[in-house]
Design a protein around this motif. Structure first.
Motif, PDB file in Angstrom:
ATOM      1  N   MET A  16      85.885 151.282  43.732  1.00  0.00           N
ATOM      2  CA  MET A  16      87.504 151.343  43.532  1.00  0.00           C
ATOM      3  C   MET A  16      87.489 151.172  42.028  1.00  0.00           C
ATOM      4  N   ILE A  17      86.840 149.939  41.582  1.00  0.00           N
ATOM      5  CA  ILE A  17      87.169 149.747  40.257  1.00  0.00           C
ATOM      6  C   ILE A  17      86.538 150.912  39.041  1.00  0.00           C
ATOM      7  N   GLU A  18      85.372 151.431  39.659  1.00  0.00           N
ATOM      8  CA  GLU A  18      84.773 152.484  38.920  1.00  0.00           C
ATOM      9  C   GLU A  18      85.457 153.637  38.984  1.00  0.00           C
ATOM     10  N   GLN A  19      86.137 153.932  40.128  1.00  0.00           N
ATOM     11  CA  GLN A  19      87.075 155.288  40.230  1.00  0.00           C
ATOM     12  C   GLN A  19      88.174 155.054  39.174  1.00  0.00           C
ATOM     13  N   LYS A  20      88.759 153.756  39.085  1.00  0.00           N
ATOM     14  CA  LYS A  20      89.793 153.515  38.321  1.00  0.00           C
ATOM     15  C   LYS A  20      89.468 153.674  36.698  1.00  0.00           C
ATOM     16  N   ASN A  21      88.135 153.177  36.403  1.00  0.00           N
ATOM     17  CA  ASN A  21      87.959 153.184  35.230  1.00  0.00           C
ATOM     18  C   ASN A  21      87.664 154.896  34.674  1.00  0.00           C
ATOM     19  N   GLU A  22      87.098 155.499  35.640  1.00  0.00           N
ATOM     20  CA  GLU A  22      86.772 156.851  35.389  1.00  0.00           C
ATOM     21  C   GLU A  22      87.951 157.993  35.126  1.00  0.00           C
ATOM     22  N   CYS A  23      89.096 157.364  35.788  1.00  0.00           N
ATOM     23  CA  CYS A  23      90.218 158.084  35.411  1.00  0.00           C
ATOM     24  C   CYS A  23      90.881 157.506  34.139  1.00  0.00           C
ATOM     25  N   LYS A  24      90.781 156.226  33.777  1.00  0.00           N
ATOM     26  CA  LYS A  24      91.021 155.887  32.428  1.00  0.00           C
ATOM     27  C   LYS A  24      90.296 156.680  31.474  1.00  0.00           C
ATOM     28  N   VAL A  25      89.140 156.851  31.798  1.00  0.00           N
ATOM     29  CA  VAL A  25      88.167 157.648  30.607  1.00  0.00           C
ATOM     30  C   VAL A  25      88.612 158.935  30.337  1.00  0.00           C
ATOM     31  N   ILE A  26      88.878 159.526  31.567  1.00  0.00           N
ATOM     32  CA  ILE A  26      89.275 160.980  31.601  1.00  0.00           C
ATOM     33  C   ILE A  26      90.737 161.242  31.049  1.00  0.00           C
ATOM     34  N   SER A  27      91.641 160.094  31.140  1.00  0.00           N
ATOM     35  CA  SER A  27      93.192 160.526  30.579  1.00  0.00           C
ATOM     36  C   SER A  27      92.972 160.210  29.038  1.00  0.00           C
ATOM     37  N   ILE A  28      92.197 159.260  28.779  1.00  0.00           N
ATOM     38  CA  ILE A  28      92.268 158.647  27.386  1.00  0.00           C
ATOM     39  C   ILE A  28      91.462 159.968  26.575  1.00  0.00           C
ATOM     40  N   THR A  29      90.425 160.460  27.316  1.00  0.00           N
ATOM     41  CA  THR A  29      89.768 161.519  26.388  1.00  0.00           C
ATOM     42  C   THR A  29      90.685 162.935  26.403  1.00  0.00           C
ATOM     43  N   LEU A  30      91.339 163.099  27.376  1.00  0.00           N
ATOM     44  CA  LEU A  30      92.267 164.343  27.423  1.00  0.00           C
ATOM     45  C   LEU A  30      93.319 164.109  26.204  1.00  0.00           C
ATOM     46  N   VAL A  31      93.859 162.806  26.102  1.00  0.00           N
ATOM     47  CA  VAL A  31      95.025 162.372  25.126  1.00  0.00           C
ATOM     48  C   VAL A  31      94.263 162.610  23.760  1.00  0.00           C
ATOM     49  N   SER A  32      93.279 162.140  23.461  1.00  0.00           N
ATOM     50  CA  SER A  32      92.533 162.211  22.264  1.00  0.00           C
ATOM     51  C   SER A  32      92.107 163.711  22.002  1.00  0.00           C
ATOM     52  N   ALA A  33      92.118 164.525  22.946  1.00  0.00           N
ATOM     53  CA  ALA A  33      91.727 165.870  22.729  1.00  0.00           C
ATOM     54  C   ALA A  33      92.983 166.619  22.278  1.00  0.00           C
ATOM     55  N   VAL A  34      94.123 166.368  22.989  1.00  0.00           N
ATOM     56  CA  VAL A  34      95.426 166.887  22.673  1.00  0.00           C
ATOM     57  C   VAL A  34      95.945 166.356  21.334  1.00  0.00           C
ATOM     58  N   LEU A  35      95.783 165.172  20.861  1.00  0.00           N
ATOM     59  CA  LEU A  35      96.151 164.675  19.554  1.00  0.00           C
ATOM     60  C   LEU A  35      95.260 165.486  18.310  1.00  0.00           C
ATOM     61  N   PHE A  36      93.967 165.592  18.858  1.00  0.00           N
ATOM     62  CA  PHE A  36      93.172 166.139  17.429  1.00  0.00           C
ATOM     63  C   PHE A  36      93.643 167.692  17.451  1.00  0.00           C
ATOM     64  N   CYS A  37      93.887 168.450  18.568  1.00  0.00           N
ATOM     65  CA  CYS A  37      94.334 169.788  18.621  1.00  0.00           C
ATOM     66  C   CYS A  37      95.833 169.870  17.649  1.00  0.00           C
ATOM     67  N   SER A  38      96.480 168.802  18.109  1.00  0.00           N
ATOM     68  CA  SER A  38      97.791 168.818  17.234  1.00  0.00           C
ATOM     69  C   SER A  38      97.852 168.894  15.943  1.00  0.00           C
ATOM     70  N   LEU A  39      96.532 168.010  15.433  1.00  0.00           N
ATOM     71  CA  LEU A  39      96.376 167.787  14.127  1.00  0.00           C
ATOM     72  C   LEU A  39      96.161 169.203  13.349  1.00  0.00           C
TER      73      LEU A  39
END
Length: 134
Positions: free
Chosen positions: A1-24
């Motif tokens: 359960m904790i591993e799945q929650k951490n995986e969702c955090k990693v995925i969401s933070i990675t996508l936010v980082s990608a969106v921010l870099f593309c917006s730059l």
């Protein structure tokens, strides 16, 4: 359960980082510096969209491999984010110097996005590598 929650955090933070870099990339194509030479990415040009596509590929392909369960690919993602961090630092310096001479609100917006991208990338490292030591 904790591993799945951490995986969702990693995925969401990675996508936010990608969106921010593309917006730059998109915002930098709107700046007056985009008219500085023939190889500069102008807004809505093929070069700008190619740059956005390459950045998205650099983020999405390792992220898909991470989702498939190969956790070692986080080091590849870490390399991509280190490039993002270095870009953020250099862009912050350019934006600061450019904003001194040309008071343009796009420079301010780009500086804010650079700082947000820097914060998100540091948070990504904390989430990914802190949880792996448990």
């Amino acid at each position: 359960m904790i591993e799945q929650k951490n995986e969702c955090k990693v995925i969401s933070i990675t996508l936010v980082s990608a969106v921010l870099f593309c917006s730059l990339i998109v915002i930098s194509s709107l700046l007056p510096l985009a008219n500085s030479g023939p190889n500069a990415n102008k807004f809505n040009s093929f070069g700008m969209w190619l740059s956005v596509g390459i950045v998205l590929l650099l983020y999405i392909i390792p992220l898909i491999i991470y989702i498939l369960g190969i956790r070692a690919v986080r080091f590849v993602l870490a390399f991509v984010l280190v490039i993002g961090i270095l870009s953020d630092f250099s862009l912050i310096a350019v934006v600061f110097m450019s904003n001194l001479f040309a008071k343009n609100s796009l420079y301010t917006l780009m500086g804010v996005i650079c700082i947000a991208s820097l914060i998100v990338n540091v948070i990504w490292f904390l989430v990914v590598f802190r949880s792996s030591s448990k």
